[in-house]
Design an enzyme around this catalytic site. Sequence first.
Site, mmCIF file in Angstrom:
data_model
loop_
_atom_site.group_PDB
_atom_site.id
_atom_site.type_symbol
_atom_site.label_atom_id
_atom_site.label_comp_id
_atom_site.label_asym_id
_atom_site.label_seq_id
_atom_site.Cartn_x
_atom_site.Cartn_y
_atom_site.Cartn_z
ATOM 1 N NE ARG A 147 -1.556 2.591 0.611
ATOM 2 C CZ ARG A 147 -0.427 1.951 0.942
ATOM 3 N NH1 ARG A 147 0.341 1.433 -0.004
ATOM 4 N NH2 ARG A 147 -0.041 1.868 2.200
ATOM 5 C CE1 TYR A 159 5.393 -2.934 4.736
ATOM 6 C CE2 TYR A 159 3.939 -3.309 2.876
ATOM 7 C CZ TYR A 159 5.090 -2.752 3.408
ATOM 8 O OH TYR A 159 5.925 -2.013 2.610
ATOM 9 C CG ASP A 216 -0.384 -1.920 -1.942
ATOM 10 O OD1 ASP A 216 -0.423 -3.062 -2.428
ATOM 11 O OD2 ASP A 216 0.675 -1.270 -1.806
ATOM 12 C CG HIS A 218 0.867 -4.373 0.809
ATOM 13 N ND1 HIS A 218 -0.076 -3.879 1.691
ATOM 14 C CD2 HIS A 218 1.621 -3.307 0.468
ATOM 15 C CE1 HIS A 218 0.113 -2.590 1.875
ATOM 16 N NE2 HIS A 218 1.135 -2.215 1.139
ATOM 17 C CD GLU A 242 0.186 -0.134 -4.971
ATOM 18 O OE1 GLU A 242 1.417 -0.186 -4.778
ATOM 19 O OE2 GLU A 242 -0.537 0.768 -4.495
ATOM 20 C CD GLU A 268 5.190 -1.458 -4.541
ATOM 21 O OE1 GLU A 268 5.705 -1.689 -3.437
ATOM 22 O OE2 GLU A 268 4.184 -0.746 -4.689
ATOM 23 N NE ARG A 289 1.928 1.490 -7.233
ATOM 24 C CZ ARG A 289 2.502 2.419 -6.495
ATOM 25 N NH1 ARG A 289 2.782 3.604 -6.994
ATOM 26 N NH2 ARG A 289 2.832 2.181 -5.235
ATOM 27 C CD GLU A 345 3.251 5.064 -2.965
ATOM 28 O OE1 GLU A 345 2.993 4.504 -1.889
ATOM 29 O OE2 GLU A 345 3.908 4.505 -3.879
ATOM 30 C CD1 TRP A 408 -0.114 -15.565 -0.529
ATOM 31 C CD2 TRP A 408 1.312 -13.982 0.094
ATOM 32 N NE1 TRP A 408 -0.359 -15.286 0.787
ATOM 33 C CE2 TRP A 408 0.500 -14.309 1.197
ATOM 34 C CE3 TRP A 408 2.283 -13.008 0.259
ATOM 35 C CZ2 TRP A 408 0.639 -13.726 2.451
ATOM 36 C CZ3 TRP A 408 2.421 -12.414 1.487
ATOM 37 C CH2 TRP A 408 1.609 -12.777 2.566
#
Length: 408
Positions: A147, A159, A216, A218, A242, A268, A289, A345, A408
């Site tokens: 990743r 982040y 990702d 996020h 992702e 996730e 995920r 992961e 978001w």
Amino acid sequence: MKIEAVDVLITSPGRNFVTLKLTTSDGVVGLGDATLNGRELAVASYLRDHLAPLLVGREADNIEDTWQYLYRGPYWRRGPVTMAALAAVDMALWDIKGKVAGMPVYQLLGGRSRRGALAYGHASGTTVEALFTAIRNLLDEGFTAIRVQAGVPGLAKVYGVGTDQKAGQRYDYEPAGRTTVPVEESWDTAAYLRHIPGVFEAVRAEFGADLPLLHDAHHRLTPNQSAQLGRSLEPFDLFWLEDCTPAENQEGLRRVRSQTTTPLAIGEVLNSVYDYQTLITEQLIDYVRSSATHAGGITGLRKILDFAAIYQIKSGIHGPTDISPVGMAAALHLDIAIHNFGIQELMVHNERTLEVFRTSYTFVDGLLDPGENPGLGVDLDEDAAAAFEYTPAYLPVNRLLDGTMHDW
């Protein structure tokens, strides 16, 4: 064989973990992961105050019936706190069943479907050069899928991007700060969208076309912005993009899917098979995920993945450092057993965590294996755990450059 004792253990060897320990009338011990990052004590209370009285005296053998009882019994269902608590009970019961049978849990799930589970590691850098070093370090450690996260010009912190590594240094990024309130960071979507395609162009030029690369976002983009990013990354053949947009807005993935062929992974923060209905039946994603820890354990996540398999959607089980080694082991037993495995992961836990949780799973040549120990294959050193007291820790929150809370 009945459940005789229910204990909830909280330890913090670099990260906060909540572990459920079930002991049967025959003296068999089962462990389950109940960690919910930033809300650990809520799950601990749920287990101690609400589930423990229901578990003592129940038959430990009846995993499905106990799962349904705890899921359908209360009026308030689903949600991260409830499903993390249910997950811990479920894992502990599978751990007990495997120990009684003298088999690793994956054998009870149907046996092996593969030699090992492909795992991806995390590489990041505030500059492209630092990112290259992080990627080389992971390749040296045996990872064969990576990743890629990068700093964004003009932003002090991003982040998912840790301190730049030196050659040979292990990736040890910890995003949860030991603070009483979350740290606030600034975010600039336009700068990110301009910068990231160039990062992947540089990575492909340096490391070639064969290395599986993941990214990702996020949850930081609108559906339209996600579609823009997906299209701009198509030339670089990502394994997946992702969390491009918040998972709650499932209909928004229709816009993304219609505009890009970049594979999509999401979920996730989703906790049950019902959360995935639109995403799976309309084939809006390519990878699921969720973690076993946050989606009702082995039983709950198996329900999601069996549903996904009908639509040729694969697993990509969440495996950050706030999933304890118990939760990671539960994921690996599923990874080895299910037909529609995609990738796992892997963020390697620090040495302190691995002193508290002694594991039997291994990582060799890019592949994870749960091992052959009976049950989940993880033991808890309670004396070592007691040395690490709970300390509040929170992930950062973002504001836009004008100070507005993100939308978001």
